[in-house]
Design a protein around this motif. Structure first.
Motif, PDB file in Angstrom:
ATOM      1  N   MET A   1       0.834  -1.176   0.000  1.00 39.35           N
ATOM      2  CA  MET A   1       0.000   0.000   0.000  1.00 39.35           C
ATOM      3  C   MET A   1       0.884   1.247   0.000  1.00 39.35           C
ATOM      4  SD  MET A   1      -2.956   0.950   2.705  1.00 39.35           S
ATOM      5  CE  MET A   1      -2.320   2.225   3.749  1.00 39.35           C
ATOM      6  N   ARG A   2       0.578   2.195  -0.840  1.00 38.03           N
ATOM      7  CA  ARG A   2       1.336   3.439  -0.905  1.00 38.03           C
ATOM      8  C   ARG A   2       0.734   4.460   0.044  1.00 38.03           C
ATOM      9  NH1 ARG A   2       3.463   4.484  -6.888  1.00 38.03           N
ATOM     10  NH2 ARG A   2       5.215   5.272  -5.708  1.00 38.03           N
ATOM     11  N   LEU A   3       1.594   5.205   0.679  1.00 37.18           N
ATOM     12  CA  LEU A   3       1.142   6.230   1.616  1.00 37.18           C
ATOM     13  C   LEU A   3       1.228   7.602   0.962  1.00 37.18           C
ATOM     14  CD1 LEU A   3       2.978   5.065   4.849  1.00 37.18           C
ATOM     15  CD2 LEU A   3       0.618   4.649   4.220  1.00 37.18           C
ATOM     16  N   SER A   4       0.269   8.449   1.309  1.00 33.91           N
ATOM     17  CA  SER A   4       0.299   9.824   0.819  1.00 33.91           C
ATOM     18  C   SER A   4       1.367  10.600   1.589  1.00 33.91           C
ATOM     19  CB  SER A   4      -1.063  10.483   1.009  1.00 33.91           C
ATOM     20  OG  SER A   4      -1.292  10.775   2.371  1.00 33.91           O
ATOM     21  N   GLY A   5       1.661  11.794   1.113  1.00 35.40           N
ATOM     22  CA  GLY A   5       2.642  12.633   1.789  1.00 35.40           C
ATOM     23  C   GLY A   5       2.239  12.961   3.214  1.00 35.40           C
ATOM     24  N   LEU A   6       0.951  13.264   3.408  1.00 36.37           N
ATOM     25  CA  LEU A   6       0.469  13.581   4.757  1.00 36.37           C
ATOM     26  C   LEU A   6       0.561  12.374   5.678  1.00 36.37           C
ATOM     27  CD1 LEU A   6      -2.656  15.908   4.510  1.00 36.37           C
ATOM     28  CD2 LEU A   6      -0.473  16.386   5.573  1.00 36.37           C
ATOM     29  N   GLN A   7       0.234  11.205   5.159  1.00 33.22           N
ATOM     30  CA  GLN A   7       0.321   9.996   5.971  1.00 33.22           C
ATOM     31  C   GLN A   7       1.766   9.754   6.408  1.00 33.22           C
ATOM     32  OE1 GLN A   7      -1.568   7.414   3.071  1.00 33.22           O
ATOM     33  NE2 GLN A   7      -3.300   7.072   4.442  1.00 33.22           N
ATOM     34  N   LYS A   8       2.705   9.992   5.490  1.00 26.17           N
ATOM     35  CA  LYS A   8       4.117   9.837   5.823  1.00 26.17           C
ATOM     36  C   LYS A   8       4.532  10.836   6.891  1.00 26.17           C
ATOM     37  CE  LYS A   8       5.514   7.991   1.373  1.00 26.17           C
ATOM     38  NZ  LYS A   8       6.278   8.242   0.133  1.00 26.17           N
ATOM     39  N   GLU A   9       4.009  12.063   6.797  1.00 25.60           N
ATOM     40  CA  GLU A   9       4.333  13.077   7.807  1.00 25.60           C
ATOM     41  C   GLU A   9       3.806  12.675   9.179  1.00 25.60           C
ATOM     42  OE1 GLU A   9       3.985  17.334   7.087  1.00 25.60           O
ATOM     43  OE2 GLU A   9       3.567  16.844   4.989  1.00 25.60           O
ATOM     44  N   VAL A  10       2.582  12.150   9.215  1.00 22.21           N
ATOM     45  CA  VAL A  10       1.985  11.729  10.491  1.00 22.21           C
ATOM     46  C   VAL A  10       2.803  10.591  11.096  1.00 22.21           C
ATOM     47  CG1 VAL A  10      -0.034  10.667  11.566  1.00 22.21           C
ATOM     48  CG2 VAL A  10      -0.337  12.528   9.921  1.00 22.21           C
ATOM     49  N   LEU A  11       3.132   9.609  10.294  1.00 22.81           N
ATOM     50  CA  LEU A  11       3.932   8.488  10.793  1.00 22.81           C
ATOM     51  C   LEU A  11       5.315   8.958  11.240  1.00 22.81           C
ATOM     52  CD1 LEU A  11       2.983   5.677   8.263  1.00 22.81           C
ATOM     53  CD2 LEU A  11       2.362   5.832  10.672  1.00 22.81           C
ATOM     54  N   GLY A  12       5.882   9.886  10.499  1.00 24.28           N
ATOM     55  CA  GLY A  12       7.182  10.436  10.866  1.00 24.28           C
ATOM     56  C   GLY A  12       7.125  11.158  12.202  1.00 24.28           C
ATOM     57  N   LEU A  13       6.064  11.921  12.414  1.00 27.69           N
ATOM     58  CA  LEU A  13       5.902  12.620  13.689  1.00 27.69           C
ATOM     59  C   LEU A  13       5.751  11.621  14.830  1.00 27.69           C
ATOM     60  CD1 LEU A  13       5.544  15.217  15.316  1.00 27.69           C
ATOM     61  CD2 LEU A  13       3.103  15.135  14.760  1.00 27.69           C
ATOM     62  N   TYR A  14       4.989  10.559  14.599  1.00 27.80           N
ATOM     63  CA  TYR A  14       4.809   9.537  15.639  1.00 27.80           C
ATOM     64  C   TYR A  14       6.147   8.874  15.980  1.00 27.80           C
ATOM     65  CZ  TYR A  14       2.930   5.644  18.277  1.00 27.80           C
ATOM     66  OH  TYR A  14       2.674   4.731  19.271  1.00 27.80           O
ATOM     67  N   ARG A  15       6.907   8.539  14.963  1.00 25.90           N
ATOM     68  CA  ARG A  15       8.218   7.920  15.192  1.00 25.90           C
ATOM     69  C   ARG A  15       9.149   8.863  15.946  1.00 25.90           C
ATOM     70  NH1 ARG A  15      11.001   6.013  10.186  1.00 25.90           N
ATOM     71  NH2 ARG A  15      12.332   5.029  11.697  1.00 25.90           N
ATOM     72  N   GLN A  16       9.081  10.142  15.590  1.00 25.36           N
ATOM     73  CA  GLN A  16       9.896  11.144  16.272  1.00 25.36           C
ATOM     74  C   GLN A  16       9.505  11.238  17.748  1.00 25.36           C
ATOM     75  OE1 GLN A  16       9.607  14.807  14.133  1.00 25.36           O
ATOM     76  NE2 GLN A  16      11.460  15.650  15.026  1.00 25.36           N
ATOM     77  N   CYS A  17       8.208  11.159  18.012  1.00 26.86           N
ATOM     78  CA  CYS A  17       7.726  11.184  19.403  1.00 26.86           C
ATOM     79  C   CYS A  17       8.289   9.999  20.179  1.00 26.86           C
ATOM     80  CB  CYS A  17       6.199  11.147  19.448  1.00 26.86           C
ATOM     81  SG  CYS A  17       5.397  12.654  18.889  1.00 26.86           S
ATOM     82  N   LEU A  18       8.237   8.821  19.571  1.00 24.79           N
ATOM     83  CA  LEU A  18       8.743   7.632  20.247  1.00 24.79           C
ATOM     84  C   LEU A  18      10.249   7.713  20.476  1.00 24.79           C
ATOM     85  CD1 LEU A  18       6.658   4.775  18.591  1.00 24.79           C
ATOM     86  CD2 LEU A  18       6.269   5.951  20.759  1.00 24.79           C
ATOM     87  N   ARG A  19      10.973   8.306  19.526  1.00 25.29           N
ATOM     88  CA  ARG A  19      12.416   8.480  19.708  1.00 25.29           C
ATOM     89  C   ARG A  19      12.713   9.413  20.881  1.00 25.29           C
ATOM     90  NH1 ARG A  19      12.831  10.002  14.324  1.00 25.29           N
ATOM     91  NH2 ARG A  19      12.582   8.154  13.085  1.00 25.29           N
TER      92      ARG A  19
END
Length: 78
Positions: A1-19
């Motif tokens: 499944m391909r992710l949109s740019g916004l979806q990638k940003e949301v996932l990136g923010l979540y990963r950053q939070c966990l880091r």
């Protein structure tokens, strides 16, 4: 499944939070992880085409992350 740019940003923010959670004291790390999960869960039912709301929440999340990532913040409480 391909992710949109916004979806990638949301996932990136979540990963950053966990880091950032890993940088907190071990005794309170779970509080930060739980808080992050709950904040993202609040918006789980948001329509993925509601771009303005998603962008607003991304900005809000980045501001919160910046605030909580500060070394002076040792614990988070509701």
């Amino acid at each position: 499944m391909r992710l949109s740019g916004l979806q990638k940003e949301v996932l990136g923010l979540y990963r950053q939070c966990l880091r950032e959670c890993r940088k907190k004291p071990e005794a309170t790390r779970n509080h930060f992880q739980t808080f992050a999960r709950e904040e993202f869960d609040k918006s789980i039912s948001l329509d993925k085409r509601d771009f303005s709301a998603i962008e607003f929440l991304l900005r809000k999340g980045r501001r919160q992350l910046e605030m909580y990532a500060s070394p002076g913040v040792k614990d988070i409480r509701k």
